[in-house]
Structures are given as C-alpha cells and as structure tokens.
Write a protein that holds these residues in place. Structure first.
Motif, mmCIF file in Angstrom:
data_model
loop_
_atom_site.group_PDB
_atom_site.id
_atom_site.type_symbol
_atom_site.label_atom_id
_atom_site.label_comp_id
_atom_site.label_asym_id
_atom_site.label_seq_id
_atom_site.Cartn_x
_atom_site.Cartn_y
_atom_site.Cartn_z
ATOM 1 N N GLN A 87 0.774 -1.168 -0.119
ATOM 2 C CA GLN A 87 -0.046 0.074 0.027
ATOM 3 C C GLN A 87 1.052 1.283 0.105
ATOM 4 O OE1 GLN A 87 -3.125 -0.399 -0.425
ATOM 5 N NE2 GLN A 87 -3.580 1.659 -0.512
ATOM 6 N N SER A 88 1.903 1.219 0.610
ATOM 7 C CA SER A 88 2.834 2.163 0.819
ATOM 8 C C SER A 88 4.225 1.700 0.635
ATOM 9 C CB SER A 88 2.883 3.170 2.066
ATOM 10 O OG SER A 88 3.181 2.183 3.190
ATOM 11 N N GLU A 89 5.185 2.029 1.247
ATOM 12 C CA GLU A 89 6.570 1.499 0.911
ATOM 13 C C GLU A 89 7.097 0.703 1.980
ATOM 14 O OE1 GLU A 89 9.666 4.246 -0.468
ATOM 15 O OE2 GLU A 89 8.417 5.595 -1.083
ATOM 16 N N PHE A 90 6.504 0.725 3.000
ATOM 17 C CA PHE A 90 6.837 0.019 4.449
ATOM 18 C C PHE A 90 6.957 -1.725 4.240
ATOM 19 C CE2 PHE A 90 6.213 -2.020 8.612
ATOM 20 C CZ PHE A 90 7.350 -1.475 9.245
ATOM 21 N N ARG A 91 5.865 -2.143 4.029
ATOM 22 C CA ARG A 91 5.789 -3.475 3.608
ATOM 23 C C ARG A 91 6.722 -4.156 2.698
ATOM 24 N NH1 ARG A 91 -0.396 -5.088 4.153
ATOM 25 N NH2 ARG A 91 -0.721 -3.143 3.326
ATOM 26 N N SER A 92 6.865 -3.403 1.421
ATOM 27 C CA SER A 92 7.760 -3.861 0.488
ATOM 28 C C SER A 92 9.081 -3.846 0.864
ATOM 29 C CB SER A 92 7.529 -3.023 -0.713
ATOM 30 O OG SER A 92 7.629 -1.810 -0.650
ATOM 31 N N ALA A 93 9.374 -2.640 1.613
ATOM 32 C CA ALA A 93 10.952 -2.736 2.176
ATOM 33 C C ALA A 93 11.211 -3.753 3.216
ATOM 34 C CB ALA A 93 11.070 -1.335 2.889
ATOM 35 N N ARG A 94 10.160 -4.153 3.831
ATOM 36 C CA ARG A 94 10.248 -5.383 4.911
ATOM 37 C C ARG A 94 10.291 -6.569 3.900
ATOM 38 N NH1 ARG A 94 11.733 -6.374 9.029
ATOM 39 N NH2 ARG A 94 10.179 -7.469 10.024
ATOM 40 N N ALA A 95 9.681 -6.796 2.881
ATOM 41 C CA ALA A 95 9.718 -7.844 2.121
ATOM 42 C C ALA A 95 11.057 -8.100 1.260
ATOM 43 C CB ALA A 95 8.638 -7.934 0.912
ATOM 44 N N ALA A 96 11.487 -7.051 0.989
ATOM 45 C CA ALA A 96 12.834 -6.868 0.420
ATOM 46 C C ALA A 96 14.083 -7.521 1.443
ATOM 47 C CB ALA A 96 13.356 -5.633 -0.252
ATOM 48 N N GLN A 97 13.806 -7.165 2.607
ATOM 49 C CA GLN A 97 14.685 -7.386 3.691
ATOM 50 C C GLN A 97 14.996 -8.871 3.834
ATOM 51 O OE1 GLN A 97 13.686 -5.922 7.762
ATOM 52 N NE2 GLN A 97 15.741 -5.713 7.989
ATOM 53 N N VAL A 98 13.621 -9.579 3.651
ATOM 54 C CA VAL A 98 13.244 -10.935 3.915
ATOM 55 C C VAL A 98 14.035 -11.585 2.522
ATOM 56 C CG1 VAL A 98 11.777 -12.900 3.829
ATOM 57 C CG2 VAL A 98 11.351 -10.817 5.434
ATOM 58 N N LEU A 99 13.739 -11.245 1.691
ATOM 59 C CA LEU A 99 14.351 -11.635 0.365
ATOM 60 C C LEU A 99 15.886 -11.719 0.046
ATOM 61 C CD1 LEU A 99 11.756 -10.493 -2.267
ATOM 62 C CD2 LEU A 99 12.075 -12.694 -1.357
ATOM 63 N N HIS A 100 16.404 -10.481 0.483
ATOM 64 C CA HIS A 100 17.840 -10.205 0.624
ATOM 65 C C HIS A 100 18.592 -11.137 1.600
ATOM 66 C CE1 HIS A 100 21.478 -8.081 0.216
ATOM 67 N NE2 HIS A 100 21.751 -7.988 1.615
ATOM 68 N N LYS A 101 17.814 -11.478 2.574
ATOM 69 C CA LYS A 101 18.364 -12.205 3.787
ATOM 70 C C LYS A 101 18.412 -13.778 3.242
ATOM 71 C CE LYS A 101 17.731 -9.822 8.098
ATOM 72 N NZ LYS A 101 16.904 -10.022 9.346
ATOM 73 N N ASN A 102 17.619 -14.121 2.051
ATOM 74 C CA ASN A 102 17.443 -15.376 1.593
ATOM 75 C C ASN A 102 18.148 -15.329 0.304
ATOM 76 O OD1 ASN A 102 15.840 -17.376 3.432
ATOM 77 N ND2 ASN A 102 14.775 -15.503 3.611
ATOM 78 N N GLY A 103 18.964 -14.653 -0.189
ATOM 79 C CA GLY A 103 20.053 -14.681 -1.263
ATOM 80 C C GLY A 103 19.132 -14.075 -2.743
ATOM 81 N N TYR A 104 18.289 -13.282 -2.613
ATOM 82 C CA TYR A 104 17.910 -12.641 -3.706
ATOM 83 C C TYR A 104 18.548 -11.336 -3.662
ATOM 84 C CZ TYR A 104 13.930 -16.238 -3.547
ATOM 85 O OH TYR A 104 13.278 -17.419 -3.532
ATOM 86 N N GLN A 105 19.018 -10.918 -5.172
ATOM 87 C CA GLN A 105 19.763 -9.823 -5.423
ATOM 88 C C GLN A 105 19.020 -8.698 -6.099
ATOM 89 O OE1 GLN A 105 22.923 -9.811 -4.372
ATOM 90 N NE2 GLN A 105 22.369 -11.775 -3.475
ATOM 91 N N ASP A 106 18.353 -8.919 -7.199
ATOM 92 C CA ASP A 106 17.940 -7.931 -7.951
ATOM 93 C C ASP A 106 16.396 -7.387 -7.460
ATOM 94 O OD1 ASP A 106 17.267 -5.997 -9.968
ATOM 95 O OD2 ASP A 106 17.835 -7.447 -11.674
ATOM 96 N N LEU A 107 16.336 -6.470 -6.396
ATOM 97 C CA LEU A 107 15.135 -6.157 -5.818
ATOM 98 C C LEU A 107 14.906 -4.703 -5.941
ATOM 99 C CD1 LEU A 107 16.050 -7.888 -2.343
ATOM 100 C CD2 LEU A 107 14.568 -8.995 -4.270
ATOM 101 N N SER A 108 13.476 -4.344 -6.390
ATOM 102 C CA SER A 108 12.951 -3.077 -6.403
ATOM 103 C C SER A 108 11.981 -2.974 -5.892
ATOM 104 C CB SER A 108 12.929 -2.566 -8.091
ATOM 105 O OG SER A 108 14.267 -2.768 -8.709
#
Length: 121
Positions: A86-107
């Motif tokens: 809805q805003s940027e908060f949850r997508s930023a948290r999701a990116a954090q989870v993905l990054h910790k699990n080895g995902y690289q190209d996140l926007s």
C-alpha cells in the motif's frame, strides 16, 4: 534521564544504519521506471489477500509479507523482483526478507500502490 537519551541515540543509530544498508540492495523506482521494467520481472504484491482483491497492478501475484518466508520457493533468484504494498513500508520489509535469503535484484514502487496511476485490476 541519561539512560533514556542513550537508548534513543542507539535506536536512532540503528535506524539510520538499516536505512543506508537497505539502499545497497533495494532500488526505489518511480512509477515510470516501475512500468518500464515490471513486465520483465516477477511482480509481487505483498499486501494481504483482501487488499489485493480490492485492486492490484495488472499482472501482479499476491504473496503477502506474512506468508513470504513460507513461499520463497515460488520466486526465482535469477529474475528481478518488483515489489509493492500500500505504501513503501511492507515492500521494504519484504525486500529485507528476500535479501537475507539470497535474492539480489530487488526493486519497489516509490509511494506504493496508493500512489499508482497505471492499470489496475
């Protein structure tokens, strides 16, 4: 009083550190930039199912932040991932989870879905 000030300074320092660290692995895209690349990426709406049903970006898959860790297998590490909430908060948290699990190209979408003016379903 001194303890309270020390605690606040520590919390502020941690927040600033996380903000700048996140900028190293998460790109914030304007709507135009998002539109330009999201058809070649995995477009993920991290809002809850009811929010998704009330309207979402055409072509998006709904993987709520609350289910993301259990559903990582649904995402490819070799393709870009475009996130929004809805805003940027949850997508930023999701990116954090993905990054910790080895995902690289996140926007993620600047301003989130509430600022989106493109096509919706």
């Amino acid at each position: 009083m001194k303890v309270l000030i020390i605690v606040l300074v520590i919390l502020l320092t941690i927040s600033v550190f996380r903000y700048f660290r996140q900028r190293t692995y998460l790109k914030t895209l304007t709507e135009a930039q998002f539109i330009e690349g999201y058809r070649k990426a995995q477009l993920i709406d991290v809002r809850e199912p009811q929010e998704f049903k009330n309207g979402h970006i055409l072509g998006a898959r709904n993987i709520p932040l609350t289910q993301l860790k259990q559903r990582l297998i649904e995402l490819r590490k070799d393709k870009p991932i475009y996130l929004y909430a809805q805003s940027e908060f949850r997508s930023a948290r999701a990116a954090q989870v993905l990054h910790k699990n080895g995902y690289q190209d996140l926007s993620h979408l600047k301003g989130g879905f509430k600022k989106w003016t493109g096509k919706v379903k």
